[in-house]
Scaffold this active site. Structure first.
Site, short mmCIF file in Angstrom:
data_model
loop_
_atom_site.label_atom_id
_atom_site.label_comp_id
_atom_site.label_asym_id
_atom_site.label_seq_id
_atom_site.Cartn_x
_atom_site.Cartn_y
_atom_site.Cartn_z
N GLU A 54 87.30 -31.03 -13.41
CA GLU A 54 86.30 -30.04 -14.42
C GLU A 54 87.39 -29.02 -14.67
O GLU A 54 87.94 -29.00 -16.11
CB GLU A 54 85.27 -29.37 -13.51
CG GLU A 54 84.73 -28.28 -14.50
CD GLU A 54 83.45 -27.66 -13.73
OE1 GLU A 54 83.76 -27.43 -12.37
OE2 GLU A 54 82.63 -26.77 -14.38
N HIS A 74 73.54 -34.62 -12.33
CA HIS A 74 74.41 -33.43 -11.90
C HIS A 74 73.73 -32.24 -12.38
O HIS A 74 73.70 -31.58 -13.44
CB HIS A 74 75.63 -33.67 -12.81
CG HIS A 74 76.76 -32.51 -12.57
ND1 HIS A 74 78.07 -32.78 -12.92
CD2 HIS A 74 76.66 -31.13 -12.00
CE1 HIS A 74 78.63 -31.40 -12.21
NE2 HIS A 74 77.94 -30.92 -11.89
N ASP A 120 73.85 -29.60 -15.37
CA ASP A 120 74.72 -28.67 -14.31
C ASP A 120 74.03 -27.37 -14.16
O ASP A 120 73.53 -27.47 -12.81
CB ASP A 120 76.07 -28.19 -15.00
CG ASP A 120 77.25 -28.17 -13.90
OD1 ASP A 120 76.74 -28.19 -12.77
OD2 ASP A 120 78.44 -27.71 -14.44
N ASP A 121 74.08 -26.24 -14.57
CA ASP A 121 73.31 -25.18 -14.38
C ASP A 121 72.68 -24.56 -15.59
O ASP A 121 73.06 -23.50 -16.16
CB ASP A 121 74.43 -23.92 -13.77
CG ASP A 121 75.18 -24.54 -12.85
OD1 ASP A 121 74.36 -24.32 -11.58
OD2 ASP A 121 76.36 -24.98 -12.84
N HIS A 160 72.60 -28.29 -10.42
CA HIS A 160 72.51 -27.47 -9.14
C HIS A 160 71.31 -26.70 -9.17
O HIS A 160 71.05 -25.83 -10.22
CB HIS A 160 73.90 -26.50 -9.24
CG HIS A 160 75.03 -27.12 -9.31
ND1 HIS A 160 75.81 -27.49 -8.25
CD2 HIS A 160 75.69 -27.76 -10.30
CE1 HIS A 160 76.91 -27.96 -8.58
NE2 HIS A 160 76.76 -28.45 -9.87
N HIS A 186 82.62 -33.00 -7.39
CA HIS A 186 83.12 -32.29 -8.50
C HIS A 186 84.55 -32.49 -8.43
O HIS A 186 85.40 -32.40 -7.54
CB HIS A 186 82.87 -30.81 -8.47
CG HIS A 186 81.36 -30.48 -8.77
ND1 HIS A 186 80.44 -30.98 -8.07
CD2 HIS A 186 80.82 -29.73 -9.74
CE1 HIS A 186 79.39 -30.38 -8.82
NE2 HIS A 186 79.65 -29.77 -9.67
N1 HPA Z 1 81.41 -26.36 -10.53
C1 HPA Z 1 81.61 -26.37 -9.72
N2 HPA Z 1 80.93 -25.71 -8.74
C2 HPA Z 1 79.45 -25.45 -9.25
C3 HPA Z 1 79.26 -25.67 -10.65
C4 HPA Z 1 80.09 -26.24 -11.32
O1 HPA Z 1 80.08 -26.62 -12.52
N3 HPA Z 1 78.12 -25.18 -10.76
C5 HPA Z 1 77.52 -24.97 -9.69
N4 HPA Z 1 78.53 -24.91 -8.65
ZN ZN Z 2 78.30 -29.03 -11.19
#
Ligand code: HPA
Ligand code: ZN
Length: 356
Positions: free
Chosen positions: A216, A29, A294-295, A31, A213
């Site tokens: 969350e 996971h 994630d990011d 991006h 996703h």
């Molecule tokens: N959630 C949804 N979209 C996203 C995320 C995330 O954590 N990171 C980058 N795009």
């Molecule tokens: Zn994500």
């Protein structure tokens, strides 16, 4: 009301820390646009003459104080505006691979959001080419294994997702060694999985592996519908599944992987403190939980930072940490033989690092 501060945790023992750092692991996971560090972002802005809303790297970093998913997405999409050329996508991806190698990430399945770029007039082939060049180079040079998952932005329409799919399909053969799947990301609340039922059905028909996703910020219902309507194989995040005991039982029974991102959940205020994170509870309930970043450029750390943060705040033991890395390989979309090779490497590492 005064803010209640969490009780500080005892620091991780040095031997557990180095054990975690050396564990072979997979990232499922991630991006790629979320790996754009402020330094590279500024350098690309200068090279491409893109005007930024922040005067300095420090000012930009200081803006990374998010209150929810949308507050992050606003900066994330603004940051991606510095990416114009194939070389830009290449450099961003190459920089991520350096972190993977430092963190003993053996395999990564990488999300990319073409709509973020095509909306700005960048050709989708530019996006594919830059990311793929870095991934192929790393495979050649270091045996680094990877795959690409093209993600649709859920705040846009299903029609827009179809247009993106149509634009990407002519590239499929050229990237058949990398492009294996389809994902769904961006603003979750109000954009439920069923909005993308038709385009996901088409992607399934085309033989893509599917993820989305869900859970969350969105409710457990979104997780259920990602499974029942979109027919995804993995859920990205999924932490709110815990609110629905029947769903929890199903996820455990089916061993549906959840790609959990602890530092992301902390930064986007999904949890107030890492000590409150439900990762250990999900793991103990028998779910196929994995740890991911994630990011990482926005959330304060790459894979090992995520592992170390939860190991400390949830007091995870070696068996739990091994289980999490084992899950990461088992939940990957690698062919069985590749999974076995990596699982054997993990077993070898663990037996060589037994403590008596
Ligand atoms: N959630 C949804 N979209 C996203 C995320 C995330 O954590 N990171 C980058 N795009
Ligand atoms: Zn994500």
């Amino acid at each position: 009301m005064p803010k209640i501060e969490p009780i500080p945790f005892p620091p991780l023992a040095a031997d557990l820390k180095s054990f975690i750092e050396g564990l072979p692991k997979a990232e499922l996971h991630l991006h790629i646009e979320g790996t754009l560090e402020p330094e590279l972002l500024f350098a690309l802005a200068q090279r491409n003459q893109v005007k930024l809303a922040y005067a300095t790297i420090e000012e930009l970093r200081a803006a990374y104080a998010f209150t929810d998913l949308q507050s992050f997405l606003d900066l994330y999409y603004a940051g991606a505006a510095v990416l114009l050329t194939e070389q830009d996508f290449y450099e961003m991806t190459a920089a991520y691979i350096v972190h993977c190698r430092a963190d003993n990430v053996r395999h990564a399945e990488i999300f990319f959001d073409p709509q973020t770029h095509t909306e700005r007039g960048i050709g989708i082939e530019v996006v594919f080419a830059g990311i793929a060049r870095a991934l192929r180079e790393a495979r050649q040079a270091h045996g680094f294994s990877s795959a690409m998952i093209m993600s649709f932005l859920r705040h846009l329409s299903e029609e827009d997702a179809f247009t993106t799919l149509e634009a990407a399909l002519p590239l499929r053969e050229q990237y058949q060694d990398l492009w294996i799947g389809i994902g769904l990301d961006s603003a979750e609340q109000g954009n439920p999985p069923e909005k993308f039922a038709k385009v996901f059905a088409r992607c399934a028909q085309l033989g893509f592996r599917l993820v989305a996703h869900a859970g969350e910020e969105g409710p457990p219902e979104y997780v259920r519908n990602a499974l029942d309507v979109l027919h995804v194989e993995r859920i990205d995040h999924g932490v709110r599944s815990e609110e629905d005991p029947i769903l929890m039982e199903r996820l455990a029974k089916q061993r549906t992987p959840l790609t959990v991102c602890p530092l992301s959940n902390l930064k986007l205020c999904v949890v107030s403190h890492l000590g409150d994170h439900n990762l250990a509870r999900l793991l103990h309930a028998g779910l196929a939980v994995t740890i991911n970043s994630d990011d990482p450029a926005y959330f304060g750390g790459y894979m090992n930072a995520n592992y170390l943060a939860v190991a400390e705040s949830l007091q995870l033991n070696r068996a739990e940490l091994i289980k999490l890395t084992r899950n990461s390989f088992e939940a990957s979309f690698l062919p069985t033989i590749e999974k076995q090779r990596l699982l054997e490497e993990l077993d070898g590492y663990c037996s060589a690092h037994q403590t008596h």
